[in-house]
Design a protein around this motif. Sequence first.
Motif, mmCIF file in Angstrom:
data_model
loop_
_atom_site.group_PDB
_atom_site.id
_atom_site.type_symbol
_atom_site.label_atom_id
_atom_site.label_comp_id
_atom_site.label_asym_id
_atom_site.label_seq_id
_atom_site.Cartn_x
_atom_site.Cartn_y
_atom_site.Cartn_z
ATOM 1 N N SER B 3 0.834 -1.202 0.000
ATOM 2 C CA SER B 3 0.000 0.000 0.000
ATOM 3 C C SER B 3 0.867 1.249 0.000
ATOM 4 O O SER B 3 0.492 2.279 -0.548
ATOM 5 N N ASN B 4 2.046 1.149 0.637
ATOM 6 C CA ASN B 4 2.955 2.289 0.653
ATOM 7 C C ASN B 4 3.422 2.661 -0.753
ATOM 8 O O ASN B 4 3.345 3.809 -1.166
ATOM 9 N N ASN B 5 3.884 1.632 -1.497
ATOM 10 C CA ASN B 5 4.350 1.892 -2.860
ATOM 11 C C ASN B 5 3.240 2.458 -3.713
ATOM 12 O O ASN B 5 3.438 3.379 -4.495
ATOM 13 N N ILE B 11 0.963 9.558 -5.760
ATOM 14 C CA ILE B 11 1.427 10.928 -5.514
ATOM 15 C C ILE B 11 2.298 11.421 -6.665
ATOM 16 O O ILE B 11 2.086 12.511 -7.207
ATOM 17 N N VAL B 12 3.292 10.592 -7.042
ATOM 18 C CA VAL B 12 4.173 10.998 -8.139
ATOM 19 C C VAL B 12 3.384 11.155 -9.433
ATOM 20 O O VAL B 12 3.558 12.118 -10.192
ATOM 21 N N GLY B 13 2.453 10.211 -9.656
ATOM 22 C CA GLY B 13 1.616 10.281 -10.848
ATOM 23 C C GLY B 13 0.846 11.584 -10.911
ATOM 24 O O GLY B 13 0.795 12.240 -11.960
ATOM 25 N N LEU B 14 0.266 11.989 -9.767
ATOM 26 C CA LEU B 14 -0.497 13.231 -9.731
ATOM 27 C C LEU B 14 0.381 14.440 -10.027
ATOM 28 O O LEU B 14 -0.026 15.377 -10.716
ATOM 29 N N ALA B 15 1.633 14.398 -9.495
ATOM 30 C CA ALA B 15 2.551 15.511 -9.742
ATOM 31 C C ALA B 15 2.835 15.638 -11.237
ATOM 32 O O ALA B 15 2.805 16.743 -11.799
ATOM 33 N N VAL B 16 3.100 14.511 -11.889
ATOM 34 C CA VAL B 16 3.367 14.525 -13.330
ATOM 35 C C VAL B 16 2.145 15.047 -14.081
ATOM 36 O O VAL B 16 2.248 15.901 -14.974
ATOM 37 N N LEU B 17 0.983 14.563 -13.659
ATOM 38 C CA LEU B 17 -0.272 14.978 -14.284
ATOM 39 C C LEU B 17 -0.460 16.486 -14.167
ATOM 40 O O LEU B 17 -0.878 17.154 -15.125
ATOM 41 N N ALA B 18 -0.131 17.024 -12.989
ATOM 42 C CA ALA B 18 -0.292 18.466 -12.774
ATOM 43 C C ALA B 18 0.596 19.235 -13.746
ATOM 44 O O ALA B 18 0.192 20.246 -14.323
ATOM 45 N N TYR B 19 1.848 18.722 -13.932
ATOM 46 C CA TYR B 19 2.743 19.426 -14.854
ATOM 47 C C TYR B 19 2.217 19.350 -16.290
ATOM 48 O O TYR B 19 2.196 20.348 -17.009
#
Lengths: 290, 326
Positions: B3-5, B11-19
């Motif tokens: 669940s941690n991974n 989180i990382v996916g969302l950051a990329v998506l935001a960019y």
Amino acid sequence: MNALVTGILLGGFYAALAIGLSIAFGLLDIVNIAHPAFIILGAFVAFIFNSQFGLDPILVSVIFAPVFFLIGVLIYKVYYASFEKTGAEALRGLAFFFGVMFIIEVLLIIYFGVDFQMVQADYIDFKLTFGGGVDLPFRMLVPFVIAMIMTLGLQYFSSKTFFGKAMQAVAQDPVALRLMAIDPARIKRIAFGISLATCSIAGALFVIVMPIEPSIGRLYIGIVFAIVVLGGLGSQTGTLIGAMLLGLVESLITTFFGPSWSPAVAFGALILVLAFKPTGILGRVGDTRG
Amino acid sequence: MTSNNKFYSIIVGLAVLAYLATALVDNQYYFFAGFAILQLMIMALAWNILGGYVGYVNFGSAAFFGLGAYAAIFVMEYFKADLFTQIITAGCFSAIVGLATGALTLRLRGVYFAIATLALLVVSETLILNWDYVGGAAGAYILPKRNPTVLGLLIVGKENALFGNYKELLFFVLCIFGLVTIVICRLIERSKFGRGLEALRDNEQAAESMGVPTLRLKLIATTISASIMGFTGGVFPYYMTFIDPISAFNLDISVNALAMPLIGGTATWLGPVLGAVVLGTLQQIATVTISSEINLLIVGLFLVGFVIFAPDGFLGLIKKFRNRGD
């Protein structure tokens, strides 16, 4: 000299604003953040009847005091059932009153807009002038007198009558009260009703003293809580002293430094009192800690 | 995948998506609305660190927010500092104020902390109103630097830059910051620190007698919460390009910060996020279609309704619904 007189008059007015809260917060332990919002609601009621029918604002407020009493009883019923019974008053009870405050404010904004409104009465522009540059404007003097009557009346009520004593008893030991076959919730319901009834009258005084707009009550949250804490929770005499003190300090600050600094003084005083003498001047010892 | 991974990949996916969004989406309104909702979300998460995990009500979120904003203005005026220095100063300054307020009032019952934070709000607004160096009552304008660079990379510009304009850059910054805040909240929940907070929320005296250093934990929580609010405030003046004490110290900010977690649920980070996203979107729609007063009414009604009828917020409702299904 004039600053001192103004300060005392202002203090009387502040006492009227805070006296209801000293019952709700001081005796009943109900943190009614919306207290000033109810005062502004009372002020708008007085304003409507004054501008529509030319009635005296104070008269209107006395007529409407029972309505506010009922609102108070109702609110306490909801508060008791939803928060006090389950012991959730610390977090959700506080949030509840914060929400109530916003609802009152926004409804007033939607209905009246954000403009300043004021009332008309013959005595408002009247002024007594004495030698030595001392003025007694009636717009401050009338609220002062009414505030004194209200404060001293409540003081008498709570120290001399049976119900008043019951109110004090709720604050001290609700369990003992229950053992005496008195329902603390009923006492608190009525006491909270009284607390809100004072908002009606304080509202009329407010709109006499200065023009109102829906969110002006926010500025008075700190002042009323400062007075109640300063006066030692739940003591009417203490509340009066606290109010006078704050009125004087504010009036002096306004005279010497200008009015834009005055809010910081009241709130600053509150923070300092909380930090260093949380039991207030005539405090109930051992009540604020823990 | 544990669940941690999973959590961190999202989180990382969302950051990329935001960019990607800043690069692909043209309609600037989405960034405006997104910025507003993100700001709500971060303030709600920050409030929840103290309000939800510890049970201390902070009415002065707007104070920490506004002080952050003005700390940013001050370093910009005085040191000609750049955006990132400003934001960091804002966070640090609010953290110090939070620590001081906590130290003065957290020994008292929670109610007094609530009132003191409200007082702090008015005091700080009055101080700023009377301080002409940062604009006083008239407010201050912020002129963003043209063609700023970091490590030789052009950050904002028409061509060959990372972002098309400042609004997009700030949206992205706030997005990253929001994700970081979520991570912080989740870390707190799962740490020994978080369990200490939980213990003291449930019964402070019992926790204290079991050896939980309650005052220290409360102070740390207040400081973290205040600094996150300060960071958020630090971004705000740059985004608006104008700031005055009335908008920076507005009580609306406080009520929103408190309402979102209570409506969403205070138990975990998901509550404030849900509350902010759902209500924030509703507010944006109401502002556009009806009026801006209505959106405060919505918050007020939701807040009162939820604290009375659904004390555990959206999260509680979801849980109830699931249990019924079983």
